[in-house]
Scaffold this active site. Structure first.
Site, PDB file in Angstrom:
ATOM      1  N   CYS A 186     -10.513  -2.334  -7.270  1.00 12.56           N
ATOM      2  CA  CYS A 186     -10.203  -0.911  -7.278  1.00 12.56           C
ATOM      3  C   CYS A 186     -11.057  -0.136  -8.278  1.00 12.56           C
ATOM      4  O   CYS A 186     -11.320   1.052  -8.088  1.00 12.56           O
ATOM      5  CB  CYS A 186      -8.729  -0.719  -7.589  1.00 12.56           C
ATOM      6  SG  CYS A 186      -7.684  -1.550  -6.401  1.00 12.56           S
ATOM      7  N   CYS A 243      14.497 -11.923  -1.942  1.00 10.34           N
ATOM      8  CA  CYS A 243      13.571 -11.529  -3.007  1.00 10.34           C
ATOM      9  C   CYS A 243      13.865 -12.336  -4.268  1.00 10.34           C
ATOM     10  O   CYS A 243      15.010 -12.363  -4.746  1.00 10.34           O
ATOM     11  CB  CYS A 243      13.710 -10.031  -3.295  1.00 10.34           C
ATOM     12  SG  CYS A 243      12.718  -9.486  -4.685  1.00 10.34           S
TER      13      CYS A 243
HETATM   14 ZN   LIG Z   1      13.404  -7.275  -4.696  1.00 12.96          ZN
END
Ligand SMILES: [Zn+2]
Length: 263
Positions: A186, A243
């Protein structure tokens, strides 16, 4: 609030959604802004102008000539100076009542966690995924709202993760550190100057909304901007039940993601 403050913030106080109570919440608030570049500039400018009581600004970089095209909190005579010091000087001219704590470090580890704990809202204006994931982990751990933005070329994105809420996704739900995608280089990519101004201004607006409780924030949504067509896409986000950051409390370590984060 004294008479000067009532005048300074009168256009907020006139808004029935904010009024004196909302403005007082801003005066009492502490926002942690990580990154004093293209996104951090409009975020810090608007939050200081709006009267947020304390801003803690973290960035280990110094101002250089290539920054000035889009990092509007810095001026030509700031080249070579630490970005956080340059920003503090600008913000003091806009609103001397806002306390600006300048931390010229790339914050990580315990230091980052301490700072996140003291903040009411955390604004991620950084340019690399390792830091973004570290900020996210700290915000999940201490249940702090995270306002995340990114922009490169003509593409921008912005999202809010209100990690005070059990149903909020986190940054890792959206960009898992899966390891099979390379981070773009980037630092050498182009950035359309107002792109980071637009995205940073949305981050500032969402931060003020979170602090005052006004409206409906972006939690659970990702906004994607194509500045070439000036079209916004609104993508629904769901918490990932698998997650490893927000669903189990453990942390992941790999560093990759699909979208460039350069402010
Ligand atoms: Zn999460």
């Amino acid at each position: 609030m004294d008479d000067d403050q009532l005048l300074r913030y009168s256009r907020h106080i006139l808004l029935p959604e904010i009024e004196i109570d909302g403005q007082q919440k801003l005066l009492d608030a502490h926002v942690l802004i990580i990154g004093a570049g293209g996104l951090g500039s409009p975020v810090a400018l608007y939050l200081a102008a709006s009267g947020v009581g304390q801003l803690t600004l973290c960035d280990d970089d110094s101002v250089d000539l290539t920054n000035l095209q889009r990092q509007i909190v810095h001026f030509t005579d700031s080249i070579g100076e630490r970005k956080v010091e340059s920003a503090r000087r600008t913000l003091a001219r806009i609103n001397p009542q806002t306390v600006v704590v300048a931390i010229a470090e790339r914050v990580a580890g315990e230091r980052l966690e301490q700072l996140v704990q003291t903040a009411d809202v955390v604004v991620d204006c950084t340019d690399n995924f390792a830091t973004r994931h570290a900020i996210n982990r700290a915000c999940v751990r201490f249940a702090r709202p995270l306002v995340s933005g990114a922009g490169v070329r003509f593409d921008g994105q912005v999202a809010v993760f209100d990690l005070r809420r059990a149903d909020s996704p986190c940054y890792h739900c959206l960009f898992p550190e899966s390891g099979d995608l390379e981070e773009m280089r980037c630092a050498v990519m182009g950035v359309f100057a107002p792109l980071v101004g637009i995205i940073g201004s949305v981050q500032a607006a969402e931060t003020l909304k979170l602090l005052t409780g006004v409206g409906r924030d972006l939690t659970g949504r990702l906004l994607l901007l194509d500045a070439l067509t000036m079209e916004w896409r609104n993508v629904r986000l769901k918490k990932d039940p698998h997650c490893v950051v927000c669903s189990t409390g453990t942390t992941a370590q790999s560093e990759s993601a699909a979208v460039c984060a350069r402010p």
